[in-house]
Every structure is written in C-alpha cells, then in structure tokens.
Design an enzyme around this catalytic site. Structure first.
Site, short mmCIF file in Angstrom:
data_model
loop_
_atom_site.label_atom_id
_atom_site.label_comp_id
_atom_site.label_asym_id
_atom_site.label_seq_id
_atom_site.Cartn_x
_atom_site.Cartn_y
_atom_site.Cartn_z
N HIS A 1 -3.45 11.78 21.23
CA HIS A 1 -3.51 13.03 20.48
C HIS A 1 -4.91 13.66 20.52
O HIS A 1 -5.05 14.89 20.49
CB HIS A 1 -3.17 12.80 19.00
CG HIS A 1 -1.72 12.60 18.70
ND1 HIS A 1 -1.00 11.52 19.16
CD2 HIS A 1 -0.86 13.35 17.98
CE1 HIS A 1 0.24 11.61 18.72
NE2 HIS A 1 0.35 12.70 18.00
N GLY B 1 2.98 4.09 14.97
CA GLY B 1 1.97 3.04 14.80
C GLY B 1 2.27 2.04 13.70
O GLY B 1 2.13 0.82 13.92
N CYS C 1 1.26 7.36 25.30
CA CYS C 1 1.13 6.96 23.89
C CYS C 1 0.65 5.52 23.88
O CYS C 1 1.27 4.65 24.50
CB CYS C 1 2.49 7.07 23.20
SG CYS C 1 2.58 6.32 21.55
N CYS D 1 -6.72 7.52 21.43
CA CYS D 1 -5.39 7.99 21.03
C CYS D 1 -5.10 9.23 21.85
O CYS D 1 -5.97 10.11 21.98
CB CYS D 1 -5.34 8.29 19.54
SG CYS D 1 -3.82 9.12 18.99
N ASP E 1 6.69 10.12 23.54
CA ASP E 1 5.70 9.90 22.49
C ASP E 1 6.33 10.38 21.19
O ASP E 1 7.17 11.28 21.20
CB ASP E 1 4.41 10.66 22.79
CG ASP E 1 3.24 10.27 21.89
OD1 ASP E 1 3.46 9.52 20.91
OD2 ASP E 1 2.11 10.70 22.16
N SER E 2 5.91 9.82 20.08
CA SER E 2 6.50 10.25 18.81
C SER E 2 6.10 11.67 18.45
O SER E 2 6.84 12.37 17.76
CB SER E 2 6.09 9.29 17.68
OG SER E 2 4.68 9.33 17.48
#
EC number: 5.1.1.3
Length: 260
Positions: free
Chosen positions: A179, A40, A70, A177, A7-8
């Site tokens: 996150h 994104g 992600c 998301c 994931d970033s």
C-alpha cells in the site's frame, strides 16, 4: 493473456499500474476483498483459504498468471497456492525490497504493517540480505488502513508516527507494505532530505512479465481491466481515485467478468 492480482485492498494498484505501463495489451483482473479486509490480523489458515478461493475464481475467469502483490498473502499463502494450482498457472509473490536497499545503504528502516514487522519472514529477509547493515523495523500502525479508506488525515498521522520512530540517520526506507508506494510522495516529504525509498512494485511487475514470456503462449489481449470486490462484480473504490495508479486503472475498467 489475463493476469489476476489478489490483495485485500489497494495494495495491488502500484504493481497493476506498472504492468499496465510496461505491457498495455495485458488484461488484468483486480481481486479485492473489502468485506474481510485487512487480512493481516486474520489466522493463517483463513488467509490461505481466502487466497486459494480467490485465485480459483480468477482462473475460472481465464487468468493464466496469478500475482500476490500483498506481503500478507505472499508470506502466508504463496507456497500453498503454488501447490494448489500446480505448474500450469505461475504464481508471483511479493518480497519487500530489503536486498536492493542493502546493496547501496548501510542504515535502513523497513516500514511495514505491525504483523509483517513482527513476522519471522521479515526477520529472515533482514538476516539473509542485510547482514552487517543497521536495520530498524518500523511498524506503521494504521497506515495501510488509512490508505484503503482514503483518509488523508489518517495517512498523515500514521506517516508522522513512523517518521518519529525512524532513526534520523537512516539512508534508506524500504516500503514493506504494498500500500505504501501509493503515498510515497508524502512519505518522502516527511523524511529527512536524501533518504532513498525502495518498494517492490517494479520488481514484481517485471517478474510477472518474465513468467508470462516463459509460458510461450499468445500474450495479446484487449487491455481490459475488471474488478472483483469480495467475489462480486464491481469497480475500483472511490479511495483508489486519490492515487495516480488508481486513476490510471479506473479509466480502463470495463464490464466485470467475475461472478460468485
């Protein structure tokens, strides 16, 4: 058994922590990309190349399973990565928890990034799994970025804006998301009482374990956690320590093993 999670930013932490809790002997490689985050807004071809290159580094370091916790990576690159790695290395993607929310709720809000909210992918999920339900797609501008920065005020402002855009009679909010589960308590506190939250971390972790078990290979490991930051050896960023999942994993980080 080594599992690579890509994931970033910090969106991998809920799934990684759940994997650690369910099967603590697994070795985890956490592959983040702070130099190029967020993914994104990037062109699809760029994301595909970035995910494939990152997965190749993970496999070169011994990863036998790859997880994309992600939504951007899953929507854009999952099919390409599976074709690239072939059947020998299972790749587990992430799907927003619209289906389980729709199974128990008639009025649903899907909170996600602006890119995911506008995607045909999310629209198809709603059509496939929430037909007949009232579904509101809520773009949570800046929330994932604020979580990555550890910006508490930014998180609060983004949550307040998302709540204001959410119909007051919703029964469930899907955290679309990866996150967002890191601030689930703050989200729950800002929503009307009784609104249920749904996220995908548990389902992705359990699907990863199912794929591991199907490999029928020795699954024992040392429980090591290593971190790669845009291809460099590293450790979890300080902003990860603001979250229970980050603190759990940070206490386990050992000498990194990934190199350029």
């Amino acid at each position: 058994m080594i599992v690579g999670l890509i994931d970033s930013g910090l969106g991998m932490l809920p799934t990684a922590a759940r994997l650690r809790e369910l099967r603590p002997e697994l070795d985890l490689i956490l592959l983040m990309d702070p130099d190029q985050a967020p993914w994104g807004p990037k062109p699809d071809e760029w994301v595909i190349r970035r995910v494939i290159d990152t997965a190749d580094r993970a496999v070169a370091s011994g990863a036998e399973v790859i997880v994309l916790p992600c939504n951007t990576a899953s929507v854009t690159a999952l099919t390409h990565l599976r074709a690239h790695l072939g059947t020998a290395v299972p790749v587990v993607g992430t799907v927003p928890a619209i289906k389980p929310a729709a199974a128990v709720s008639d009025r649903i809000a899907v909170w996600a990034t602006a890119a995911t909210t506008a995607s045909a992918y999310q629209a198809r999920l709603i059509e496939d799994f929430a037909a007949g339900r009232t579904v509101s797609a809520i773009a949570c501008h800046g929330l994932a970025d604020a979580i990555d920065r550890g910006d508490g005020h930014g998180v609060s402002d983004a949550i307040s804006a998302a709540v204001a855009a959410t119909p007051p009679d919703v029964e469930a909010v899907v955290l679309g998301c990866t996150h967002y589960p890191l601030v689930a308590h703050e989200i729950a506190a800002a929503l009307p009482p009784g609104v249920a939250l749904f996220d995908s971390a548990e389902a992705v972790a359990r699907q990863t374990l199912r794929r591991i078990d199907l490999l029928e290979r020795p699954a024992m490991g040392s429980g090591a956690v290593t971190v790669s930051l845009s291809g460099r050896d590293g450790s979890l960023p300080a902003s990860a320590l603001a979250h229970r999942e980050g603190r759990l994993l940070a206490g386990l980080v050992e000498a990194p093993s990934i190199h350029r």
